[in-house]
Design an enzyme around this catalytic site. Structure first.
Site, PDB file in Angstrom:
ATOM      1  N   CYS A  44       0.825  -1.209   0.000  1.00 60.71           N
ATOM      2  CA  CYS A  44       0.000   0.000   0.000  1.00 60.71           C
ATOM      3  C   CYS A  44       0.864   1.267   0.000  1.00 60.71           C
ATOM      4  O   CYS A  44       1.504   1.565  -0.990  1.00 60.71           O
ATOM      5  CB  CYS A  44      -0.982  -0.065   1.167  1.00 60.71           C
ATOM      6  SG  CYS A  44      -2.290   1.134   0.981  1.00 60.71           S
TER       7      CYS A  44
ATOM      8  N   HIS B 115      -3.776  -5.132   0.475  1.00 60.05           N
ATOM      9  CA  HIS B 115      -3.237  -5.576   1.772  1.00 60.05           C
ATOM     10  C   HIS B 115      -3.271  -7.106   1.873  1.00 60.05           C
ATOM     11  O   HIS B 115      -4.299  -7.665   2.259  1.00 60.05           O
ATOM     12  CB  HIS B 115      -4.066  -4.975   2.918  1.00 60.05           C
ATOM     13  CG  HIS B 115      -3.814  -3.519   3.123  1.00 60.05           C
ATOM     14  ND1 HIS B 115      -2.841  -3.040   3.968  1.00 60.05           N
ATOM     15  CD2 HIS B 115      -4.386  -2.431   2.562  1.00 60.05           C
ATOM     16  CE1 HIS B 115      -2.835  -1.714   3.946  1.00 60.05           C
ATOM     17  NE2 HIS B 115      -3.764  -1.323   3.091  1.00 60.05           N
TER      18      HIS B 115
ATOM     19  N   GLU C  64      -2.090  -8.923   4.094  1.00 59.58           N
ATOM     20  CA  GLU C  64      -2.129  -9.385   5.483  1.00 59.58           C
ATOM     21  C   GLU C  64      -3.546  -9.525   6.033  1.00 59.58           C
ATOM     22  O   GLU C  64      -3.753 -10.183   7.039  1.00 59.58           O
ATOM     23  CB  GLU C  64      -1.306  -8.443   6.384  1.00 59.58           C
ATOM     24  CG  GLU C  64      -1.876  -7.042   6.600  1.00 59.58           C
ATOM     25  CD  GLU C  64      -1.561  -6.060   5.480  1.00 59.58           C
ATOM     26  OE1 GLU C  64      -1.242  -6.509   4.369  1.00 59.58           O
ATOM     27  OE2 GLU C  64      -1.655  -4.832   5.724  1.00 59.58           O
TER      28      GLU C  64
ATOM     29  N   GLY D  88       0.756 -13.318  38.578  1.00 61.64           N
ATOM     30  CA  GLY D  88      -0.234 -14.391  38.532  1.00 61.64           C
ATOM     31  C   GLY D  88      -0.709 -14.626  37.111  1.00 61.64           C
ATOM     32  O   GLY D  88      -1.370 -15.607  36.818  1.00 61.64           O
ATOM     33  N   GLY D  89      -0.388 -13.708  36.207  1.00 64.53           N
ATOM     34  CA  GLY D  89      -0.829 -13.834  34.819  1.00 64.53           C
ATOM     35  C   GLY D  89       0.097 -14.732  34.003  1.00 64.53           C
ATOM     36  O   GLY D  89       1.144 -15.168  34.483  1.00 64.53           O
TER      37      GLY D  89
ATOM     38  N   SER E  21       4.348 -15.487  34.484  1.00 62.55           N
ATOM     39  CA  SER E  21       4.570 -16.875  34.922  1.00 62.55           C
ATOM     40  C   SER E  21       5.444 -17.619  33.921  1.00 62.55           C
ATOM     41  O   SER E  21       6.355 -18.367  34.314  1.00 62.55           O
ATOM     42  CB  SER E  21       3.242 -17.629  35.064  1.00 62.55           C
ATOM     43  OG  SER E  21       2.376 -16.927  35.904  1.00 62.55           O
TER      44      SER E  21
END
Ligand code: XMP
Length: 513
Positions: free
Chosen positions: A78, A166, A168, A221-222, A226
């Site tokens: 583009c 495009h 993608e 904790g995510g 982790s």
């Protein structure tokens, strides 16, 4: 490792190009248009993205094409295609009509390596205001639509291709074939990126980078932090110390459950209950941004105080992932909400930053987690905001409100984990993120038994998304909603009404504050 550089000129679909390349097991980096790396032998190709600008705009982003054209294969998309033409003797004009939406390639040169295996009439997606009306002298047309003569062109003297559509986006139906042709056949990608290769290379690199140094990591904790901790634990073992701060606004019993999970993973974790400090500092504060700022500041203070005790630490590790970086690199972006991560941490301690997940998208982080043998419940956890339930309570935050919200949310989330859909998939795994919001600035009248109630509503939120940049509300089954609503109203004292949030992002956001 081989890599493709995607130069970002500000298009909304630049990230998607990155995604598509990863789907082709090819490593890529999205960099601002003016940050092409000098002398990097691992670069095997360059893609120039689209842009909100016209090449004729005085403020249009400029790049020195000679840094890579003629050296490695280049694909302009583009704006990228228009820019290459504009700078090399072609012509880009404003025709007055925007070329937007679906189009078909009426002619396509399938002998050209970029269009190998393409069908005639292949559907593509156009989205541009200007159009190319002449291409550089050494170039030839390789695809046209009925309206766009120069839909794609290629140089006859150097490895240079350009497409005005495009590839993608999903609506370019053979876009992935085009990108594969470019990346694999033209650039020679060995398609060697995989979670297993990533784990192996990253552990080796971390060992080299960190040697015998001590590292501190803030756990939330995510999934991201982790996985980051587990990866580091494999690389440096006891030299990693993790700090997990409880600000009092986590989900019900989450602190205990997550600490147990971490200990099960063999991580060296210090858990700190700092909830009193957070509640004190938040008392009476109702403005969402102010709440976020206080929590961010307190978090840094608590974390710093603990981190300072580890006097010989040299590194601070963070679970930053790729979309976090792209958002912060964003060349046209603006701040909607001040996100609090474990970021911006102990400045005065002079720690070096270690961010082993910085090139991964969320689903890739999960794949790496599986590769590392982490338990599924940790890997599949929904994202949860750093400021926790504080941004899901309208108005000021008190321990009592948090308790009410935790109870309602626990019913919602546990029911979601236990609900198996018709296709056999668990409902929790079908949605990107779910949570409950306490509308504590609102009261409504209800009746329970023979008694009038005058209490707060909760709003349930569940969204589908791939990266949280945009999201749609999830269409949850009615029987599930009925059961959850009943259970919350019957069991959670303080709540007498349940609503469901049916707003997409944009224009709404996922969190309410
Ligand atoms: P919004 O509300 O901006 O949220 O649509 C997008 C995603 O980001 C999460 N979120 C945060 N995550 N710190 C975080 O680590 C934060 O301060 C924060 N605020 C929002 C949100 O849960 C969603 O997944």
């Amino acid at each position: 490792m081989q890599k493709i550089i995607i130069l970002d000129f500000g298009s909304q679909t630049t990230q998607l190009i990155g995604r598509r390349l990863r789907e082709l097991d090819t490593f890529c980096e999205i960099l601002p248009y003016n940050k092409f790396p000098k002398d990097d032998p691992s670069v095997i190709g360059v893609i120039l993205s689209g842009s909100p600008y016209s090449v004729h705009d005085p403020e249009a982003f400029q790049v020195d094409l000679s840094q890579f054209v003629g050296k490695v294969p280049v694909l302009g998309i583009c704006y990228g295609a228009q820019y290459i033409s504009h700078k090399n003797g072609g012509k880009v004009e404003q025709t007055g009509t925007r070329e937007y939406g679906r189009a078909n390639l009426a002619t396509v040169d399938t002998e050209n390596p970029l269009f190998r295996n393409f069908d005639k009439n292949s559907q593509v997606w156009m989205s541009h205001g200007d159009t190319i009306t002449a291409i550089p002298a050494d170039c030839k047309i390789i695809a046209s639509t009925s309206d766009v003569k120069f839909a794609a062109y290629a140089s006859t003297s150097q490895p240079l291709w350009a497409v005005q559509f495009h590839p993608e986006v999903f609506h370019s139906l053979q876009g992935k074939t085009l990108l594969k042709n470019f990346v694999v056949d033209i650039c020679g990608s060995k398609q060697e990126w995989s979670p297993a290769s990533y784990v192996e290379t990253t552990i080796k690199e971390l060992k080299e980078q960190l040697g015998n140094d001590r590292v501190i990591l803030g756990l939330s904790g995510g999934v991201d932090s982790s996985v980051c901790a587990t990866l580091l634990n494999r690389a440096i073992g006891k030299n990693l110390t993790c700090i997990f701060v409880d600000h009092g606004m986590l989900r019900k019993d989450e602190f205990t459950k997550v600490m147990e999970a971490y200990e099960g993973l063999g991580l060296n974790v210090i858990g700190i209950d700092a909830s009193e400090k957070f509640f004190t500092d938040l008392a009476g504060v109702t403005d969402p941004e102010q709440k976020r700022k206080i929590i961010g500041r307190d978090f840094v203070e608590v974390f710093n105080a603990e981190a300072k005790k580890i006097t010989d630490a040299k590194w601070l590790a963070q679970g930053t992932i790729y979309p976090d970086r792209i958002e912060s690199l964003s060349i046209t972006g603006m701040v909607i909400k001040s996100h609090h991560n474990v970021g911006g941490l102990p400045e005065e301690m002079d720690l070096k930053l270690c961010e082993p997940l910085q090139w991964l998208f969320k689903d890739e982080v999960r794949r790496v987690g599986y590769e590392l043998g982490m338990p599924e419940h940790l890997i599949k956890r929904h994202p949860f905001p750093g400021p926790g339930l504080a941004v899901r309570i309208l108005g000021d935050v008190t321990p009592e409100k948090v308790r009410i919200l935790q109870d309602a949310d626990d019913i919602y989330i546990e029911s979601m984990r236990n609900y198996v859909c018709e296709d056999g998939e668990v409902l929790y795994d079908k949605v990107w993120q779910a949570g409950t919001v306490l509308l504590s600035t609102i009261r409504s009248v209800g009746v329970m038994g023979d008694e009038r109630t005058y209490e707060h509503p909760v709003a349930l939120r569940a969204v589908t998304s791939t990266d949280a940049m945009s999201a749609d509300w999830a269409q949850l089954p009615y029987d599930f909603m009925a059961k959850v609503s009943n259970e919350i109203i019957n069991k959670v004292k303080g709540v007498n009404r349940v609503c469901y949030d049916i707003s997409s992002k944009p224009p709404a956001t996922i969190e309410w504050e």
